[in-house]
Scaffold this motif. Structure first.
Motif, PDB file in Angstrom:
ATOM      1  N   ALA A  13      -4.800 -11.823  -0.213  1.00  0.00           N
ATOM      2  CA  ALA A  13      -5.299 -12.134  -0.328  1.00  0.00           C
ATOM      3  C   ALA A  13      -6.426 -11.128   0.188  1.00  0.00           C
ATOM      4  O   ALA A  13      -7.148 -10.460  -0.772  1.00  0.00           O
ATOM      5  CB  ALA A  13      -6.453 -13.579   0.245  1.00  0.00           C
ATOM      6  N   GLY A  14      -6.179 -10.329   1.407  1.00  0.00           N
ATOM      7  CA  GLY A  14      -6.507  -9.503   1.651  1.00  0.00           C
ATOM      8  C   GLY A  14      -5.353  -7.893   1.530  1.00  0.00           C
ATOM      9  O   GLY A  14      -6.421  -6.762   1.430  1.00  0.00           O
ATOM     10  N   ASN A  15      -4.743  -8.487   0.930  1.00  0.00           N
ATOM     11  CA  ASN A  15      -4.263  -7.390  -0.026  1.00  0.00           C
ATOM     12  C   ASN A  15      -3.560  -6.197   0.462  1.00  0.00           C
ATOM     13  O   ASN A  15      -3.658  -5.135   0.754  1.00  0.00           O
ATOM     14  CB  ASN A  15      -5.006  -6.490  -1.252  1.00  0.00           C
ATOM     15  CG  ASN A  15      -3.469  -5.221  -1.749  1.00  0.00           C
ATOM     16  OD1 ASN A  15      -2.808  -5.635  -2.036  1.00  0.00           O
ATOM     17  ND2 ASN A  15      -4.843  -4.911  -3.090  1.00  0.00           N
ATOM     18  N   CYS A  16      -2.786  -6.769   2.038  1.00  0.00           N
ATOM     19  CA  CYS A  16      -2.819  -6.144   2.903  1.00  0.00           C
ATOM     20  C   CYS A  16      -1.437  -5.133   2.833  1.00  0.00           C
ATOM     21  O   CYS A  16      -1.311  -3.820   3.278  1.00  0.00           O
ATOM     22  CB  CYS A  16      -2.060  -6.725   4.453  1.00  0.00           C
ATOM     23  SG  CYS A  16      -3.547  -8.189   5.102  1.00  0.00           S
ATOM     24  N   VAL A  17      -0.866  -5.607   2.245  1.00  0.00           N
ATOM     25  CA  VAL A  17       0.686  -5.088   1.592  1.00  0.00           C
ATOM     26  C   VAL A  17       0.838  -3.432   0.731  1.00  0.00           C
ATOM     27  O   VAL A  17       0.910  -2.727   0.960  1.00  0.00           O
ATOM     28  CB  VAL A  17       1.721  -5.259   0.958  1.00  0.00           C
ATOM     29  CG1 VAL A  17       1.183  -5.693  -0.362  1.00  0.00           C
ATOM     30  CG2 VAL A  17       2.959  -5.208   0.944  1.00  0.00           C
ATOM     31  N   ALA A  18      -0.131  -3.399  -0.099  1.00  0.00           N
ATOM     32  CA  ALA A  18      -1.027  -2.029  -1.196  1.00  0.00           C
ATOM     33  C   ALA A  18      -1.213  -0.524   0.523  1.00  0.00           C
ATOM     34  O   ALA A  18      -0.955   0.162  -0.628  1.00  0.00           O
ATOM     35  CB  ALA A  18      -2.409  -2.275  -1.653  1.00  0.00           C
ATOM     36  N   CYS A  19      -2.021  -1.287   1.440  1.00  0.00           N
ATOM     37  CA  CYS A  19      -2.974   0.371   2.146  1.00  0.00           C
ATOM     38  C   CYS A  19      -0.926   0.386   2.969  1.00  0.00           C
ATOM     39  O   CYS A  19      -0.585   1.463   3.482  1.00  0.00           O
ATOM     40  CB  CYS A  19      -3.694   0.305   2.907  1.00  0.00           C
ATOM     41  SG  CYS A  19      -5.482   0.069   2.058  1.00  0.00           S
ATOM     42  N   HIS A  20      -0.591  -0.883   3.771  1.00  0.00           N
ATOM     43  CA  HIS A  20       0.520  -0.302   4.695  1.00  0.00           C
ATOM     44  C   HIS A  20       1.575  -0.359   3.968  1.00  0.00           C
ATOM     45  O   HIS A  20       2.798  -0.808   5.007  1.00  0.00           O
ATOM     46  CB  HIS A  20       0.124  -1.877   5.657  1.00  0.00           C
ATOM     47  CG  HIS A  20      -1.204  -1.726   6.621  1.00  0.00           C
ATOM     48  ND1 HIS A  20      -1.977  -1.337   7.913  1.00  0.00           N
ATOM     49  CD2 HIS A  20      -2.744  -2.441   6.160  1.00  0.00           C
ATOM     50  CE1 HIS A  20      -2.727  -1.279   7.963  1.00  0.00           C
ATOM     51  NE2 HIS A  20      -3.196  -1.833   6.925  1.00  0.00           N
ATOM     52  N   THR A  21       2.372  -0.230   3.238  1.00  0.00           N
ATOM     53  CA  THR A  21       3.129  -0.215   1.965  1.00  0.00           C
ATOM     54  C   THR A  21       2.876   1.583   1.997  1.00  0.00           C
ATOM     55  O   THR A  21       2.569   1.673   0.662  1.00  0.00           O
ATOM     56  CB  THR A  21       3.757  -0.870   1.386  1.00  0.00           C
ATOM     57  OG1 THR A  21       3.987  -2.019   2.003  1.00  0.00           O
ATOM     58  CG2 THR A  21       5.214  -0.649   1.207  1.00  0.00           C
ATOM     59  N   ALA A  22       4.218   2.388   2.218  1.00  0.00           N
ATOM     60  CA  ALA A  22       4.332   3.946   1.030  1.00  0.00           C
ATOM     61  C   ALA A  22       4.949   3.830   0.302  1.00  0.00           C
ATOM     62  O   ALA A  22       5.262   2.913   0.395  1.00  0.00           O
ATOM     63  CB  ALA A  22       4.997   4.943   3.102  1.00  0.00           C
ATOM     64  N   ARG A  23       4.709   4.444  -0.786  1.00  0.00           N
ATOM     65  CA  ARG A  23       5.838   4.393  -1.949  1.00  0.00           C
ATOM     66  C   ARG A  23       6.609   4.951  -1.236  1.00  0.00           C
ATOM     67  O   ARG A  23       7.362   5.625  -0.897  1.00  0.00           O
ATOM     68  CB  ARG A  23       5.000   5.907  -2.679  1.00  0.00           C
ATOM     69  CG  ARG A  23       5.825   5.383  -3.753  1.00  0.00           C
ATOM     70  CD  ARG A  23       5.263   6.738  -5.123  1.00  0.00           C
ATOM     71  NE  ARG A  23       3.839   6.098  -5.472  1.00  0.00           N
ATOM     72  CZ  ARG A  23       3.333   6.969  -6.504  1.00  0.00           C
ATOM     73  NH1 ARG A  23       3.321   8.154  -6.306  1.00  0.00           N
ATOM     74  NH2 ARG A  23       1.573   6.458  -6.656  1.00  0.00           N
ATOM     75  N   GLY A  24       8.178   4.215  -2.302  1.00  0.00           N
ATOM     76  CA  GLY A  24       9.166   4.106  -1.749  1.00  0.00           C
ATOM     77  C   GLY A  24       9.480   3.085  -0.385  1.00  0.00           C
ATOM     78  O   GLY A  24      10.671   2.735   0.216  1.00  0.00           O
ATOM     79  N   TYR A  32      -0.301 -16.462   3.175  1.00  0.00           N
ATOM     80  CA  TYR A  32      -1.196 -16.614   1.536  1.00  0.00           C
ATOM     81  C   TYR A  32      -2.683 -15.741   1.972  1.00  0.00           C
ATOM     82  O   TYR A  32      -3.455 -15.054   0.899  1.00  0.00           O
ATOM     83  CB  TYR A  32      -1.583 -17.992   1.946  1.00  0.00           C
ATOM     84  CG  TYR A  32      -2.765 -18.333   0.734  1.00  0.00           C
ATOM     85  CD1 TYR A  32      -2.099 -18.193  -0.430  1.00  0.00           C
ATOM     86  CD2 TYR A  32      -4.391 -18.324   0.830  1.00  0.00           C
ATOM     87  CE1 TYR A  32      -3.860 -18.597  -1.379  1.00  0.00           C
ATOM     88  CE2 TYR A  32      -5.042 -18.508  -0.219  1.00  0.00           C
ATOM     89  CZ  TYR A  32      -5.000 -18.320  -1.342  1.00  0.00           C
ATOM     90  OH  TYR A  32      -5.911 -19.380  -2.380  1.00  0.00           O
ATOM     91  N   LEU A  33      -3.040 -15.859   3.488  1.00  0.00           N
ATOM     92  CA  LEU A  33      -3.996 -14.130   3.585  1.00  0.00           C
ATOM     93  C   LEU A  33      -3.574 -13.283   3.628  1.00  0.00           C
ATOM     94  O   LEU A  33      -4.351 -12.217   3.267  1.00  0.00           O
ATOM     95  CB  LEU A  33      -4.701 -15.051   5.419  1.00  0.00           C
ATOM     96  CG  LEU A  33      -5.114 -16.058   5.715  1.00  0.00           C
ATOM     97  CD1 LEU A  33      -5.452 -16.385   7.187  1.00  0.00           C
ATOM     98  CD2 LEU A  33      -6.543 -16.625   5.108  1.00  0.00           C
ATOM     99  N   ALA A  34      -2.473 -12.539   4.080  1.00  0.00           N
ATOM    100  CA  ALA A  34      -2.180 -11.722   3.986  1.00  0.00           C
ATOM    101  C   ALA A  34      -1.639 -10.932   2.659  1.00  0.00           C
ATOM    102  O   ALA A  34      -2.571  -9.704   1.683  1.00  0.00           O
ATOM    103  CB  ALA A  34      -0.301 -11.103   4.395  1.00  0.00           C
TER     104      ALA A  34
END
Length: 432
Positions: free
Chosen positions: A60-71, A56-58
């Motif tokens: 809330a922090g939108n961590c996946v947006a920056c820590h995921t390369a396109r594709g 849930y906290l991940a």
């Protein structure tokens, strides 16, 4: 000849002592508040409840947006984050021993969140917003770490950063941190209710709203005296509007539920989100509980507001005639959705007349939307949102400036016109 040589030697020694003293101050400021990491960390055995809370906290922090390369694989890092100083690549948050968090302890992770320092002691670049995450509690840091450790490990090394000298050095980063970063903890305001404090914690900490909604100085540091006062997102050239202004994105006069609706669905009776904020709603806020969304809304509504500026006709603003170049372009490309008088269509296309997203002092977002299109996020509450197609292939800089200026000056709108040069400078990737 000896006295002059003695003077030169004394001056050199004095400079050396001053430099050494300055380095000592910088070092001390960079390690303040840090506790040593135990050589032998106790076994980390998170509970299922802790992992669930961390997930849930991940969000809330939108961590996946920056820590995921396109594709790429979620949380495996490798996404390039462009800054005015070069490109910083996000790290791998999966528990791979060689390239991720596999050998990290909870204490190492807490130090990264709270102090901006990696497992090996290296200083982290503030593209990772530890300047906000420093407010996250140790309990929440451990829960977030527990969730990340539960992910399948992915072997993916972080690409090297591509930064210009001297920004690519730890010494320059240490000086920056000495000037602009101090570890902190969230302190609840005893004069405010628990709901307000929860909202403040989410907005100012894990939500890191100030990362976009606060202007930055020439060295990339947020202007603390203008926290949440709005700012142009570097390189992207989207403007994150001020949350302290009734002319921009202040919500003090909104109903609380309208703010909740905006964060949960991407639209409300008072506005909608596009650009980077659409991604925040898509990946983060739509997944938060109603209680947390309400807490954030209550906090945002409590922010001190600058009064709306008086709306007066001015000869400095564009003569928004329907027969002007901008008026003709509007009729040709825009009126079928937004209406001949900028009235829009309720629930479908936003009105442009009296729309503060149109009349803000900064025309950056309007230029970006005309150029690259505008899309609301697809959410559970608005699964098939309407969007606006891009017009970059149809309108050049002069055309874009003309139609944007027309919209900003028509139907009682009173914002100043935009020049073709401003349009060129506001395109993505252009540095101002």
């Amino acid at each position: 000849m000896k006295p002059p040589l003695l003077k030169i030697g004394t001056w050199t020694l004095g400079v050396a002592v001053a430099i050494a003293g300055l380095c000592a101050v910088v070092w001390a400021l960079n390690v303040r508040g840090e506790a040593p990491i135990p050589a032998e960390a106790p076994p980390f055995a998170p509970t299922a409840q802790q992992v669930e809370h961390g997930a849930y906290l991940a969000r809330a922090g939108n961590c996946v947006a920056c820590h995921t390369a396109r594709g790429g694989v979620a949380y495996a890092g490798g996404r390039g984050i462009e800054t005015p100083f070069g490109t910083v690549f996000s790290s791998n948050l999966t528990p791979d021993d060689a390239t991720g968090l596999g050998r990290w302890s909870a204490a190492h992770f807490w130090r990264a969140m709270h102090h901006g320092r990696s497992m090996d002691g290296r200083l982290l670049y503030p593209a990772f917003p530890y300047t906000d995450y420093t407010l996250v509690t140790r309990e929440d840091s451990d829960a977030l770490f527990a969730y990340l450790r539960s992910l399948p490990p992915v072997v993916q090394a972080r690409p090297p950063h591509v930064l210009r000298f001297p920004y690519d050095t730890q010494a320059a980063l240490a000086v920056w941190r000495a000037l602009y970063f101090e570890p902190a903890r969230f302190e609840a305001d005893a004069a405010q209710p628990a709901e307000w404090n929860r909202g403040a914690y989410l907005v100012r900490g894990l939500g890191h709203c100030s990362a976009c909604h606060t202007s930055r100085n020439a060295w990339g540091a947020g202007e603390l005296s203008l926290e949440l006062g709005g700012g142009l997102i570097p390189v992207q050239n989207w403007y994150a509007p001020s949350l302290l202004s009734a002319d921009e994105a202040g919500v003090a006069e909104w109903a609380t539920q309208e703010v909740v609706d905006l964060l949960k669905t991407g639209r409300s009776a008072r506005g909608s989100v596009m650009g980077p904020m659409a991604e925040v709603v898509l990946r983060s806020t739509q997944h938060l509980s109603d209680a947390d969304l309400r807490a954030m809304a209550v906090f945002l509504q409590s922010l001190p507001q600058r009064p709306a500026r008086p709306r007066e006709a001015s000869t400095a603003y564009v003569a928004a005639s329907p027969t002007s170049r901008g008026g003709k372009l509007y009729e040709q490309h825009c009126a079928q959705c937004h209406g001949a008088a900028g009235e829009g269509a309720p629930g479908l296309y936003p009105p442009l007349a009296g729309n503060r997203a149109v009349t803000m002092d900064s025309a950056a977002n309007l230029v970006r939307i005309v150029h690259g299109g505008g899309y609301l996020p697809a959410t559970a509450g608005n699964p098939r949102p309407f969007g606006m197609p891009p017009f970059a292939h149809v309108l050049d800089e002069a055309d874009t400036a003309a139609v944007v200026s027309y919209v900003r000056g028509a139907w009682g709108n009173d914002a100043p016109p935009v020049t073709p040069l401003e349009v060129l400078r506001l395109r993505p990737g252009a540095l101002r």
